[in-house]
Scaffold this motif. Sequence first.
Motif, PDB file in Angstrom:
ATOM      1  N   PRO A 117     -58.523 -25.712  -8.493  1.00 24.01           N
ATOM      2  CA  PRO A 117     -58.899 -24.350  -8.134  1.00 24.01           C
ATOM      3  C   PRO A 117     -58.907 -24.088  -6.631  1.00 24.01           C
ATOM      4  O   PRO A 117     -59.137 -22.976  -6.207  1.00 24.01           O
ATOM      5  CB  PRO A 117     -60.302 -24.229  -8.715  1.00 24.01           C
ATOM      6  N   TYR A 119     -57.758 -23.502  -2.686  1.00 21.03           N
ATOM      7  CA  TYR A 119     -56.653 -22.773  -2.077  1.00 21.03           C
ATOM      8  C   TYR A 119     -55.656 -23.751  -1.497  1.00 21.03           C
ATOM      9  O   TYR A 119     -56.023 -24.757  -0.932  1.00 21.03           O
ATOM     10  CB  TYR A 119     -57.147 -21.860  -0.960  1.00 21.03           C
ATOM     11  N   VAL A 212     -47.867 -17.722   4.622  1.00 19.73           N
ATOM     12  CA  VAL A 212     -48.761 -16.787   5.313  1.00 19.73           C
ATOM     13  C   VAL A 212     -49.919 -16.273   4.464  1.00 19.73           C
ATOM     14  O   VAL A 212     -50.791 -15.568   4.950  1.00 19.73           O
ATOM     15  CB  VAL A 212     -47.987 -15.551   5.843  1.00 19.73           C
ATOM     16  N   ARG A 213     -49.919 -16.594   3.183  1.00 14.51           N
ATOM     17  CA  ARG A 213     -51.022 -16.143   2.329  1.00 14.51           C
ATOM     18  C   ARG A 213     -51.546 -17.361   1.585  1.00 14.51           C
ATOM     19  O   ARG A 213     -50.795 -18.284   1.312  1.00 14.51           O
ATOM     20  CB  ARG A 213     -50.525 -15.118   1.302  1.00 14.51           C
ATOM     21  N   SER A 214     -52.828 -17.362   1.220  1.00 17.46           N
ATOM     22  CA  SER A 214     -53.339 -18.520   0.501  1.00 17.46           C
ATOM     23  C   SER A 214     -52.921 -18.430  -0.961  1.00 17.46           C
ATOM     24  O   SER A 214     -52.840 -17.349  -1.531  1.00 17.46           O
ATOM     25  CB  SER A 214     -54.853 -18.608   0.632  1.00 17.46           C
ATOM     26  N   SER A 216     -53.690 -19.256  -4.822  1.00 13.17           N
ATOM     27  CA  SER A 216     -54.823 -19.579  -5.676  1.00 13.17           C
ATOM     28  C   SER A 216     -54.563 -19.055  -7.072  1.00 13.17           C
ATOM     29  O   SER A 216     -53.767 -18.132  -7.244  1.00 13.17           O
ATOM     30  CB  SER A 216     -56.102 -18.951  -5.113  1.00 13.17           C
ATOM     31  N   PRO A 217     -55.221 -19.640  -8.074  1.00  9.76           N
ATOM     32  CA  PRO A 217     -55.064 -19.098  -9.420  1.00  9.76           C
ATOM     33  C   PRO A 217     -55.514 -17.637  -9.420  1.00  9.76           C
ATOM     34  O   PRO A 217     -56.468 -17.300  -8.731  1.00  9.76           O
ATOM     35  CB  PRO A 217     -56.013 -19.955 -10.272  1.00  9.76           C
ATOM     36  N   GLY A 218     -54.842 -16.788 -10.140  1.00  8.48           N
ATOM     37  CA  GLY A 218     -55.240 -15.389 -10.194  1.00  8.48           C
ATOM     38  C   GLY A 218     -54.668 -14.551  -9.074  1.00  8.48           C
ATOM     39  O   GLY A 218     -54.910 -13.349  -9.005  1.00  8.48           O
ATOM     40  N   LEU A 222     -53.822  -9.835  -8.031  1.00  7.01           N
ATOM     41  CA  LEU A 222     -54.144  -9.067  -6.833  1.00  7.01           C
ATOM     42  C   LEU A 222     -52.983  -8.163  -6.420  1.00  7.01           C
ATOM     43  O   LEU A 222     -53.177  -7.201  -5.686  1.00  7.01           O
ATOM     44  CB  LEU A 222     -54.495 -10.006  -5.679  1.00  7.01           C
TER      45      LEU A 222
ATOM     46  N   GLY B  51     -60.153 -16.857 -11.333  1.00  4.98           N
ATOM     47  CA  GLY B  51     -59.556 -16.010 -10.311  1.00  4.98           C
ATOM     48  C   GLY B  51     -59.474 -16.708  -8.964  1.00  4.98           C
ATOM     49  O   GLY B  51     -59.773 -17.892  -8.838  1.00  4.98           O
ATOM     50  N   PRO B  52     -59.086 -15.923  -7.949  1.00  2.00           N
ATOM     51  CA  PRO B  52     -58.808 -16.522  -6.633  1.00  2.00           C
ATOM     52  C   PRO B  52     -60.020 -17.163  -5.962  1.00  2.00           C
ATOM     53  O   PRO B  52     -59.851 -17.950  -5.049  1.00  2.00           O
ATOM     54  CB  PRO B  52     -58.333 -15.327  -5.792  1.00  2.00           C
ATOM     55  N   LEU B  53     -61.247 -16.850  -6.398  1.00  7.66           N
ATOM     56  CA  LEU B  53     -62.410 -17.471  -5.771  1.00  7.66           C
ATOM     57  C   LEU B  53     -63.041 -18.530  -6.668  1.00  7.66           C
ATOM     58  O   LEU B  53     -64.147 -19.000  -6.421  1.00  7.66           O
ATOM     59  CB  LEU B  53     -63.432 -16.404  -5.385  1.00  7.66           C
ATOM     60  N   GLY B  55     -62.613 -21.509  -6.946  1.00  8.51           N
ATOM     61  CA  GLY B  55     -62.913 -22.766  -6.264  1.00  8.51           C
ATOM     62  C   GLY B  55     -64.373 -22.860  -5.863  1.00  8.51           C
ATOM     63  O   GLY B  55     -64.966 -23.942  -5.863  1.00  8.51           O
ATOM     64  N   TYR B  56     -64.964 -21.716  -5.520  1.00  5.89           N
ATOM     65  CA  TYR B  56     -66.379 -21.696  -5.162  1.00  5.89           C
ATOM     66  C   TYR B  56     -67.230 -22.213  -6.305  1.00  5.89           C
ATOM     67  O   TYR B  56     -68.110 -23.034  -6.126  1.00  5.89           O
ATOM     68  CB  TYR B  56     -66.804 -20.269  -4.816  1.00  5.89           C
ATOM     69  N   GLY B 223     -60.173  -8.692  -2.423  1.00  4.86           N
ATOM     70  CA  GLY B 223     -58.872  -9.002  -3.010  1.00  4.86           C
ATOM     71  C   GLY B 223     -57.712  -8.669  -2.094  1.00  4.86           C
ATOM     72  O   GLY B 223     -56.591  -8.502  -2.558  1.00  4.86           O
ATOM     73  N   VAL B 225     -54.641  -9.297   0.052  1.00  2.39           N
ATOM     74  CA  VAL B 225     -53.718 -10.429   0.114  1.00  2.39           C
ATOM     75  C   VAL B 225     -53.004 -10.492   1.455  1.00  2.39           C
ATOM     76  O   VAL B 225     -52.402 -11.483   1.805  1.00  2.39           O
ATOM     77  CB  VAL B 225     -52.654 -10.383  -1.007  1.00  2.39           C
ATOM     78  N   GLY B 248     -63.638 -17.565   1.643  1.00  7.32           N
ATOM     79  CA  GLY B 248     -62.748 -18.029   0.580  1.00  7.32           C
ATOM     80  C   GLY B 248     -61.285 -17.897   0.957  1.00  7.32           C
ATOM     81  O   GLY B 248     -60.904 -18.016   2.128  1.00  7.32           O
ATOM     82  N   GLY B 249     -60.464 -17.630  -0.031  1.00  7.83           N
ATOM     83  CA  GLY B 249     -59.020 -17.539   0.178  1.00  7.83           C
ATOM     84  C   GLY B 249     -58.653 -16.445   1.160  1.00  7.83           C
ATOM     85  O   GLY B 249     -57.630 -16.525   1.852  1.00  7.83           O
ATOM     86  N   GLU B 250     -59.492 -15.401   1.239  1.00  9.05           N
ATOM     87  CA  GLU B 250     -59.193 -14.322   2.171  1.00  9.05           C
ATOM     88  C   GLU B 250     -59.373 -14.781   3.608  1.00  9.05           C
ATOM     89  O   GLU B 250     -58.624 -14.373   4.496  1.00  9.05           O
ATOM     90  CB  GLU B 250     -60.037 -13.096   1.833  1.00  9.05           C
ATOM     91  N   VAL B 252     -58.808 -17.813   4.579  1.00 10.09           N
ATOM     92  CA  VAL B 252     -57.632 -18.656   4.820  1.00 10.09           C
ATOM     93  C   VAL B 252     -56.440 -17.782   5.229  1.00 10.09           C
ATOM     94  O   VAL B 252     -55.777 -18.016   6.244  1.00 10.09           O
ATOM     95  CB  VAL B 252     -57.284 -19.484   3.555  1.00 10.09           C
ATOM     96  N   THR B 253     -56.184 -16.744   4.441  1.00  7.54           N
ATOM     97  CA  THR B 253     -55.067 -15.854   4.727  1.00  7.54           C
ATOM     98  C   THR B 253     -55.239 -15.172   6.083  1.00  7.54           C
ATOM     99  O   THR B 253     -54.309 -15.109   6.892  1.00  7.54           O
ATOM    100  CB  THR B 253     -54.952 -14.774   3.625  1.00  7.54           C
ATOM    101  N   ASP B 279     -63.815 -25.013   1.049  1.00  9.43           N
ATOM    102  CA  ASP B 279     -62.541 -24.454   0.566  1.00  9.43           C
ATOM    103  C   ASP B 279     -61.711 -23.900   1.724  1.00  9.43           C
ATOM    104  O   ASP B 279     -60.484 -23.981   1.709  1.00  9.43           O
ATOM    105  CB  ASP B 279     -62.790 -23.379  -0.488  1.00  9.43           C
ATOM    106  N   GLN B 282     -60.402 -27.009   3.756  1.00  8.01           N
ATOM    107  CA  GLN B 282     -59.300 -27.656   3.047  1.00  8.01           C
ATOM    108  C   GLN B 282     -58.085 -26.739   2.954  1.00  8.01           C
ATOM    109  O   GLN B 282     -56.948 -27.174   3.084  1.00  8.01           O
ATOM    110  CB  GLN B 282     -59.743 -28.060   1.636  1.00  8.01           C
ATOM    111  N   GLY B 283     -58.343 -25.454   2.708  1.00 10.04           N
ATOM    112  CA  GLY B 283     -57.233 -24.504   2.530  1.00 10.04           C
ATOM    113  C   GLY B 283     -56.410 -24.350   3.801  1.00 10.04           C
ATOM    114  O   GLY B 283     -55.188 -24.282   3.753  1.00 10.04           O
TER     115      GLY B 283
END
Lengths: 289, 419
Positions: A117, A119, A212-214, A216-218, A222, B51-53, B55-56, B223, B225, B248-250, B252-253, B279, B282-283
């Motif tokens: 899960p 990133y 340029v974007r992470s 991740s599942p799901g 988005l 979903g994208p979070l 991992g948390y 959300g 991206v 989170g993933g945001e 990272v981006t 996360d 590591q990301g």
Amino acid sequence: MGRVLLFQGLVGLTEAMYLWLVAAGLSLIFGVLRVLNFAHGALYMIGAYLTYAVFRACGGNFWIALLVGPVLVALFGWVMEVFFLRRVYRADVAFQLLLTFAFVLILDDVVKLVFGPVYQSPPTPKSLSGAVMVFGSPLPTYHLFILAAGGLVALGLWLFLEKTRWGLLVRATAADREMARALGVRSSRLFTGVFMLGAWLAGLGGALSIPVRSISPGMGELIIIEAFVVVVLGGLGSLRGAFIGSLAIGLLHSYGIVFLPVFELALAYLVMAAVLVVRPWGLFGVREA
Amino acid sequence: MAASRRTTRRTFLKTSAAGLAALAAPRGFGATPDLKLKKPIKVGCQTILSGPLGGYGEFMRKGAVLAMEEINASGGVGGSPLELNFRDEELKVDVGVKNARYFVDDWGADFLIGIDSSAVALAVGEIMPTLNRILIVTHGATEKFNEDLVYRKHIKQCFRICVPVYQDGIASAFIAKDLPVKKWATISPDYEYGHTSWKMFRATLKRIKPEVQFVGESFAKFGTVDFSSHISKVMGAQPEAIFSTEWGGEAVTMVKQAKLFKVFDQTKAFMIAMGSAMDVLQGLGADYPEGVWASGRYYFGYPDSPQNKKFVETFRKRWQSYPSYVSETSYAALYAIKKAVEKAKTLDIDPVIAALEGLQVDRPAGPCTIRKEDHQAVYAVPWGRIKHDPNFPMPILGDLRVAPTDEYYRKPPFPPVEA
């Protein structure tokens, strides 16, 4: 101020290119197969993951990964069309939605099982991590690359549809499926081909996103909603509509952030609603008889 | 939904097995008194698992499972083993409320822990008197939870074991005041958490360093991206430093794209409140620019104490990863429950609440006190600068700085934040 605004527009166009790659496949598939592919975002996601897997497997060469990843997604598209979608073309639209939505859930969990899960995000390729000064601000080289890639895909699709025999068959089938079949177009092979092309486009979008974007599942969920907005705005089944629609939504988004930040989220939907009131078939769609 | 159900069943089986194993195991050192409480004591944990979070949630689950295994192996809570159950919160208010009701009404939970979203924490907090169970929030950070729900509305069933937005919005300002910059801008999430943190940051920094200016802000919807448009907008205002509460993933981006836009060359400082979450570390990996100021709700390298070292080691042995902050907070929540129940010698709600109030918990993050007035755990979390160290598989924090908790935890009667 003028230069800042021009720069903001340019940035909006790069975001539009990702939308375009996803929306193009979505629209193409709908135009020919008459299937609303909810799993298209999931194809974008596995495009990102497969490209990332290839990237790691081949020792970190982004270019090889970029070539191979989307092709793997196209092959997955082949499996999806031949073994699953083909069975629901004649079924009620609800079955098509259920089937494609099932793919979203399954693929989300599959990537979570395989990749975990967390990133993932490979580094941006060295050759594209610089920036050039445009309108007085640094614009990432990678963004220029995305603009070029999106433009090339648009050009390629146009040449393919307008100048090749296959393109002719695709257009004929999209215009009148029964008539095309009566004239001897082998629609099952054509459907498979179109679905694979659509899957390749989504996969390419995903592949181009990984530096340029992470990942991740799901992540597909988005972008799929905006892609649907683009396709509906531009006209279901119209590639030109998908292209113009993507540019419109991309610009609306980036200028919305500057001028109407509180309202930015609703802007795309409002424009879509306004267009649909005037032209229910979308900007470049064909009015159903 | 499918995902959450599967996770629940899987973890249920796993946790039941662990519980049984603990029952069969010999009773540790006899340190745990047998209070003859019901067996097992059930704790329902909800967190984001899809979903994208997602991992948390995994990190939170791992911390809770580790604590449960340790507690059960050494005699449980007052002689009763713990049993855990996990549900996907999905960061949705209706789902969170449904989960809480399911845990209590159908599954028979004695305690609730978890919750990532501030909005969910507030909604579930509101129904705790009806459910009449104790809720210990381990992630949702809105100050309204302790200031409004507990302090003003007296919903005494609500507790929080993790540091609230004071870490993001106030401790950050104590770091920012020493940086050689005056013009700040933000790229932050477009909901409660992002807006509140930015407001607290501005209010605090303005108070302790009046010459600062806040020149730009861009709030990104949940959300997001692509942050390119937000970055170009904010950089158009020519700030000297960026403050961000993206996570989170945001996060990272955002950092990757800010790097491409040469933001780190054009600014003198960059702060990300949740940037030391595992996360994000590591990301981003090697892409994380050195020198970025980052924090979290716990950082595995602080404090330099035997308890913390032991926690990090056991966590790594158990899960092959360094713990993220939600791992520590869920771990601490279960130990707080153990300590309070053994102090109260009962599972009845009121005595356990009384035991939790003012309780000292020696957790990996350091000693903490649960304030009586607002049921908020008070402990210090450092800010530090990202650095790459070959001894670690991910970037770590260097130059750790800790603001005194007395200065950055807001206190009753919680005056309004004016910015």
